[in-house]
Design an enzyme around this catalytic site. Structure first.
Site, PDB file in Angstrom:
ATOM      1  N   GLU A 297       0.821  -1.208   0.000  1.00 33.78           N
ATOM      2  CA  GLU A 297       0.000   0.000   0.000  1.00 33.78           C
ATOM      3  C   GLU A 297       0.853   1.255   0.000  1.00 33.78           C
ATOM      4  O   GLU A 297       0.599   2.190  -0.768  1.00 33.78           O
ATOM      5  CB  GLU A 297      -0.936   0.002   1.200  1.00 33.78           C
ATOM      6  N   ASP A 301       0.790   4.088  -3.054  1.00 40.89           N
ATOM      7  CA  ASP A 301       0.371   5.468  -2.809  1.00 40.89           C
ATOM      8  C   ASP A 301       1.471   6.458  -3.183  1.00 40.89           C
ATOM      9  O   ASP A 301       1.216   7.463  -3.856  1.00 40.89           O
ATOM     10  CB  ASP A 301      -0.007   5.643  -1.343  1.00 40.89           C
ATOM     11  N   SER A 485      -7.293   2.245  -4.003  1.00 42.40           N
ATOM     12  CA  SER A 485      -5.992   2.632  -3.468  1.00 42.40           C
ATOM     13  C   SER A 485      -5.109   3.189  -4.567  1.00 42.40           C
ATOM     14  O   SER A 485      -4.170   3.932  -4.289  1.00 42.40           O
ATOM     15  CB  SER A 485      -5.283   1.423  -2.845  1.00 42.40           C
TER      16      SER A 485
END
Length: 563
Positions: A297, A301, A485
């Site tokens: 993650e 990002d 995401s």
């Protein structure tokens, strides 16, 4: 003099004052409770006798609507105060409780022998925090029964109670207390990544940028690269110039860390002009940073946001949950205490709204309103399971769609997902729907159509971007990810370019986006009119002309938004 207490003291003048106080604090009324242990959690029994917890007591502000009124004024392009964002001190003044509230809560804590030295003011002045209270003391304060609970899927262990109460005298002064009945754990909004070779080539459908034309046909847009995104969303021509002032903040929970070598590999391949891209790490609440143990993650990002907004500076927030397992309160406490906040903040975590006690969710939402009032554009993923997982039936057997929080908070911008290329279509995973907690905000009154499930609730998402076939690097290997995401940091990167443009012209940043999105920015989005987001054993909602609960207003076009 506090006149409202005079009649009580007069009528009970024969009662000793200590007896009056004792009676006041013993008259309890339930604040919130669950009928059963929330789904995916199970009890481990009583915690050790010497267990200590921190209690966050949210106090109701003296001027109940002042924060939201100020937020709307500084965020509405049609208002004379548009862009006049507030300072940390101004926000603290707006959210301050009445002195009577503070005195009353302190008296309650004193009655239970809470030491004054363990009490502090936090979260911009809207909370009192009691540090290191014993579990038995917390049980007495709140009429609670704290136990250890473990999450059956993640093995996370927290201290919670299935119900708690407050003295009747405090119900008009205290919004919520945490940690109590909040069992949710923020989940990342991405789906299982695939190896790079698993993606099929797809045609563009309109003239691509020169660097894409030069690629061999077999390599053209086999995945959604920054070059393609910058072409699709019209950001190629924009070069950031306010890099001394403009900042993007990226939140990292659950011990998720980015890796600088992976960032360099990503930029070398997809943004060769940004091979020197870097980031600053800020540690909150005792969190760590181990780039040798990166998280999927965190890498997604950071790489996607950098790929869209380079050379805009980035801050990665490594946030550890409080000892009681509350990560949002830990992060917001630290961030709101700073003199300045990033102009754009992207977060790809959330959990179903229904898992959050309503008063707790409201208080967290108000903290995001504080960030917006101070000039931050706060973006959240709308979710990766359409309108919900499973059959979505409640205890009564009725189907209730399950939107995500904090995406449903009216003071953040929720980002959904698209796929395909020209034209884009809604990604079936795109989270969407309507809040059960928050009413439809004023800025959505004209855009959100009627006749839908719970149309009186705040609708999500607000906007969308590509969420499928997204390449990134992880531990030196290129893989393909999907989910909101991915779309959320993409949109955040574009918003940061808009903020850069405003700052370079001596104007304030956009701050809370939604009033501008649904009014002045409305024409700068590509309307998505096909696709749907099935879930809850239904077909879900369909993308249609105008706003819809699948892709919101659509996907951004920077050139149009700059005009």
């Amino acid at each position: 003099m506090h006149y409202r207490w005079i009649p009580v003291l007069f009528l009970l003048s024969a009662v000793p004052l200590d007896g009056l106080a004792t009676s006041r604090w013993e008259h309890m009324r339930s604040k919130h409770s669950w009928k059963t242990i929330p789904e995916n959690w199970e009890s481990l029994g009583l915690p050790p006798a010497d267990t200590m917890i921190d209690l966050y007591i949210a106090l109701k502000p003296y001027r109940e609507n002042a924060l939201i009124d100020a937020l709307n004024e500084v965020s509405d392009p049609g208002h004379t105060r548009y862009g006049a964002h507030l300072s940390r001190e101004q926000v603290a003044d707006i959210v301050a409780p009445h002195p009577d509230t503070v005195q009353l809560v302190h008296s309650w804590l004193e009655h239970h022998r809470v030491l004054p030295s363990s009490i502090s003011v936090t979260h911009g002045g809207s909370f009192l925090t009691v540090t290191r209270a014993s579990v038995s003391q917390a049980n007495d304060l709140l009429g609670a029964s704290y136990q250890l609970y473990t999450h059956t899927k993640t093995n996370e262990t927290i201290i919670r109670t299935l119900g708690y109460s407050l003295p009747v005298a405090l119900h008009g002064h205290v919004q919520t207390v945490a940690p109590t009945t909040f069992f949710s754990s923020p989940l990342t909004q991405w789906q299982t990544p695939h190896k790079r070779s698993s993606v099929a080539a797809v045609g563009l459908g309109k003239s691509p940028p020169a660097e894409l034309v030069k690629m061999p046909p077999s390599r053209r847009i086999t995945s959604v690269t920054p070059a393609f995104l910058r072409w699709l969303y019209n950001t190629f021509a924009y070069v950031p110039s306010a890099t001394d002032r403009n900042v993007v903040g990226i939140t990292g929970f659950a011990e998720q860390y980015p890796n600088p070598a992976d960032l360099t590999s990503f930029m070398r391949k997809y943004r060769p002009d940004g091979i020197d891209a870097t980031y600053v790490v800020e540690l909150y609440n005792g969190a760590g940073y181990d780039p040798n143990n990166p998280g999927l993650e965190a890498n997604i990002d950071l790489q996607l946001s950098e790929g869209m907004s380079y050379p805009t500076p980035h801050i990665f927030y490594s946030i550890k949950a409080s000892e009681n397992g509350d990560v949002f309160l830990a992060w917001l406490d630290a961030l709101l205490s700073q003199e300045s906040v990033p102009q754009t903040i992207t977060t790809s975590y959330g959990d179903y709204e229904k898992l959050h006690p309503m008063e707790y969710a409201t208080q967290i939402c108000d903290l995001f309103a504080q960030l917006g009032a101070r000039g931050a554009s706060v973006l959240f993923s709308s979710g990766d399971h359409g309108i919900g997982e499973g059959d979505c039936k409640n205890d009564d057997g009725a189907v209730r769609f399950t939107p995500l929080f904090p995406a449903t908070c009216p003071y953040v911008t929720a980002v959904g997902g698209t796929t395909s290329f020209v034209p884009e279509v809604a990604a079936s995973l795109s989270g969407g729907g309507f809040s059960e907690y928050f009413l439809r905000p004023w800025y959505q009154q004209q855009a959100v159509y009627s006749g839908l499930y719970n149309p009186s609730g705040r609708g999500i998402p607000d906007v969308a971007a590509q969420a499928m076939r997204i390449p990134f690097f992880y531990r030196g290997r290129e893989i393909i990810g999907r989910g909101t995401s991915c779309s959320t940091p993409i949109v955040a990167g574009i918003i940061s370019l808009l903020n850069d443009h405003r700052l370079s012209q001596g104007r304030p940043p956009l701050g809370f986006l939604n009033p501008w999105l649904y009014n002045g920015g409305l024409n700068g989005f590509n309307d998505i009119v096909s696709g749907s987001n099935p879930g809850c054993n239904t077909d879900g909602f369909s993308a249609i002309a105008g706003w819809d609960p699948v892709t919101g207003l659509g996907t951004p076009d920077l050139e149009q938004l700059l005009h």
